[in-house]
Write an enzyme that holds these catalytic residues in place. Structure first.
Site, short mmCIF file in Angstrom:
data_model
loop_
_atom_site.label_atom_id
_atom_site.label_comp_id
_atom_site.label_asym_id
_atom_site.label_seq_id
_atom_site.Cartn_x
_atom_site.Cartn_y
_atom_site.Cartn_z
N ASN A 1 0.83 -1.18 0.04
CA ASN A 1 -0.05 -0.08 -0.01
C ASN A 1 0.99 1.19 0.02
OD1 ASN A 1 -1.72 2.04 0.65
ND2 ASN A 1 -2.60 1.15 2.33
N ARG B 1 -2.61 -2.21 -3.36
CA ARG B 1 -3.62 -1.37 -3.27
C ARG B 1 -3.59 -0.26 -3.98
NH1 ARG B 1 -5.16 3.02 1.30
NH2 ARG B 1 -7.35 3.43 0.61
N HIS C 1 -12.98 2.95 0.12
CA HIS C 1 -12.95 1.82 1.25
C HIS C 1 -13.79 0.63 0.64
CE1 HIS C 1 -13.10 5.50 4.16
NE2 HIS C 1 -11.77 5.13 4.23
N GLY D 1 -13.77 5.38 10.35
CA GLY D 1 -12.13 5.45 10.91
C GLY D 1 -12.03 6.93 10.87
N ASN D 2 -10.71 7.44 10.64
CA ASN D 2 -10.56 8.82 10.68
C ASN D 2 -11.29 9.35 9.31
OD1 ASN D 2 -9.61 11.46 11.09
ND2 ASN D 2 -7.32 10.87 10.52
N ARG E 1 -12.47 15.78 7.69
CA ARG E 1 -13.26 16.09 6.31
C ARG E 1 -14.54 16.47 6.74
NH1 ARG E 1 -11.51 10.92 3.14
NH2 ARG E 1 -9.71 10.60 4.60
N ARG F 1 -11.65 10.25 20.06
CA ARG F 1 -11.44 9.85 21.31
C ARG F 1 -11.23 11.26 22.36
NH1 ARG F 1 -7.32 5.18 19.92
NH2 ARG F 1 -6.68 6.69 18.40
N GLY G 1 -11.42 1.95 12.67
CA GLY G 1 -10.93 2.53 13.96
C GLY G 1 -12.13 2.87 15.05
N GLU H 1 -8.23 -5.03 5.66
CA GLU H 1 -8.18 -4.72 4.17
C GLU H 1 -6.95 -5.46 3.47
OE1 GLU H 1 -8.56 -0.67 5.57
OE2 GLU H 1 -9.46 -0.07 3.57
P1 ADP Z 1 -7.81 5.94 8.89
O1 ADP Z 1 -7.50 4.37 8.18
O2 ADP Z 1 -9.06 6.49 8.23
O3 ADP Z 1 -6.68 6.56 9.30
P2 ADP Z 1 -8.61 4.06 11.03
O4 ADP Z 1 -9.54 3.11 10.62
O5 ADP Z 1 -7.25 3.40 11.53
O6 ADP Z 1 -8.72 5.24 10.20
O7 ADP Z 1 -9.10 4.93 12.32
C1 ADP Z 1 -8.50 5.76 13.17
C2 ADP Z 1 -9.39 6.63 14.07
O8 ADP Z 1 -10.18 5.71 14.66
C3 ADP Z 1 -8.43 7.51 14.78
O9 ADP Z 1 -8.43 8.68 14.28
C4 ADP Z 1 -9.72 7.53 15.98
O10 ADP Z 1 -10.35 9.00 15.93
C5 ADP Z 1 -10.47 6.51 15.96
N1 ADP Z 1 -10.68 5.65 17.09
C6 ADP Z 1 -9.84 4.63 17.42
N2 ADP Z 1 -10.07 4.06 18.45
C7 ADP Z 1 -11.31 4.62 18.80
C8 ADP Z 1 -12.05 4.79 20.18
N3 ADP Z 1 -11.74 3.82 21.36
N4 ADP Z 1 -13.09 5.54 20.49
C9 ADP Z 1 -12.96 6.70 19.40
N5 ADP Z 1 -12.36 6.59 18.32
C10 ADP Z 1 -11.58 5.71 17.98
#
Ligand code: ADP
Length: 399
Positions: free
Chosen positions: A7, A91, A180, A210-211, A241, A285, A331, A385
């Site tokens: 990736n 990817r 995604h 996720g983020n 975003r 968080r 996430g 993924e």
């Molecule tokens: P990406 O691949 O888009 O960067 P991820 O799927 O890795 O995102 O998710 C990361 C995000 O998940 C973090 O920015 C965080 O805000 C959120 N996250 C992870 N654990 C928690 C939690 N316990 N509570 C709230 N949000 C969480």
């Protein structure tokens, strides 16, 4: 089979070396700051052994060389010969309308990926660098492209067309693509497996939170709608975003703030979402913590974020004409008990009763989080993924 999953970002390369039959990740790692001073390589093996080192990597070619030499290293490696790699799964973010599934990469495919690079100028060129480097260094080992957009290609025009002059679709291919896709497909299939039903009988809503965050409506195994659009900026409120906004805001801000179009779009991508609304952080968080401490802006940010997800669930339920399961992943979807609780509390109209204990238990693991007798199943399904890319690579080669 042994599949190397790659990736690539513009200055990074993430990899996992996966033995697919037993779903073992033999080693995973990351090359960072490629082409920038201070480039670094780190990896962690299945055994727990890990290493981080500064290694100069002036381009993706160097990064691929570093990864391959680690994999085959006499002391640190996991294989003794490159020939033990059965295939590489790459990817690729954007496959445009061309790629509706994974594809064996050859010169023609590279040209086609280049042609759609205009649609993902930050991502596709990076993927191509990784692909070319692997082709140069790995002889005849098959290289496979797996596209984030592919799963969504089953959408009908009613879902993917924007109501702007049709010429723009024909001339510039402006339409909803969705992203995604590998995750949405994996989670929908996994939901069917867990439910013990054939996916061709199920209506599933996948919430990849996720983020970056997106949702999809999956009817009988096919995506019929998804929340991201022409770019990954559309749809849900995300870490940074905005998701959906009134497009007229862009020109209004350009005039009021003397900003260029690119500056506004960059603000919508990087300084908006829960970060922009709360002023606290892009990490949910931190925003939830601030909210607990009485920060009103943080509360509003999370309320807007949650409501958008609930709106999409309602819309997708209407489009699907019912729903069997709502699955949370990525996430926050996998780990945030409180985000899922807040969404679950608003789904009474679905006959869903969130089970607080089960919700607490399903932190980063598969599980049901609704009442046993609920008709609509609320589920947590950690996405994978990389494994999905390896699986698609293998299934393409076995055809
Ligand atoms: P990406 O691949 O888009 O960067 P991820 O799927 O890795 O995102 O998710 C990361 C995000 O998940 C973090 O920015 C965080 O805000 C959120 N996250 C992870 N654990 C928690 C939690 N316990 N509570 C709230 N949000 C969480």
């Amino acid at each position: 089979m042994n599949v190397l999953v790659i990736n690539c970002g513009s200055s990074s390369l993430k990899f996992q070396f996966i033995e697919t039959e037993d779903q073992r990740v033999l080693v995973r790692g990351l090359c960072e700051r490629i082409g920038i001073d201070g480039s670094a390589f780190e990896y962690k093996k299945e055994t727990g052994d890990k290493k981080a080192s500064k290694i100069e990597m002036k381009d993706h070619n160097d990064a691929v060389a570093v990864v391959l030499s680690m994999l085959t290293d006499k002391e640190d490696g996991v294989i003794d010969d490159l020939a033990k790699i059965d295939a590489v799964g790459h990817r690729v973010v954007h496959g445009g309308e061309k790629f509706k599934e994974a594809v064996l990469i050859n010169d023609e495919v590279i040209k086609e990926i280049e042609e759609v690079s205009d649609l993902a100028p930050l991502h596709n060129p990076a993927a191509l660098l990784g692909i070319r480097a692997c082709m140069d260094q790995m002889g005849n080992i098959p290289q496979v492209g797996v596209f984030d957009t592919a799963f969504h290609q089953t959408m009908e025009p009613e879902s993917y067309l924007y109501a702007i002059p049709y010429d723009y679709y024909e001339k510039y291919k402006i339409r909803r693509y969705g992203f995604h896709g590998t995750s949405h497909e994996y989670v929908a299939n996994r939901a069917a497996q867990i439910l013990g039903k054939d996916i061709s009988t199920l209506k599933i809503i996948v919430c990849h939170i996720g983020n970056g965050a997106s949702m999809s409506a999956v009817k009988y195994g096919k995506c019929i709608d998804t929340s991201m659009g022409f770019t990954p900026l559309a749809g849900l409120v995300m870490g940074t975003r905005s998701g959906d906004i009134d497009p007229a805001i862009i020109t209004y801000l350009m005039k009021k703030e003397n900003m260029t179009a690119d500056e506004v779009v960059s603000m919508l991508n990087k300084q908006s979402g829960v970060l922009g609304l709360s002023g606290v952080s892009s990490d949910y968080r931190d925003v939830i913590d601030a909210e607990k401490n009485g920060d009103q802006k943080a509360k509003k940010a999370m309320d807007v974020f949650i409501l958008r997800i609930v709106k999409y669930i309602g819309a997708y339920m209407a489009e699907l004409d019912g729903v069997d399961a709502v699955a949370f992943t990525a996430g926050a979807g996998e780990n945030s008990v409180s985000i899922r609780e807040r969404i679950g509390e608003k789904l009474g109209f679905l006959g869903v009763t969130l089970d607080k204990e089960k919700n607490k238990a399903a932190r980063g693991v598969e599980g049901f989080i609704g009442g046993d007798d609920d008709k609509v199943k609320l589920m947590v399904i950690p996405t994978n993924e990389e494994y999905a890319i390896a699986e698609q690579t293998v299934s393409l080669l076995k055809r």
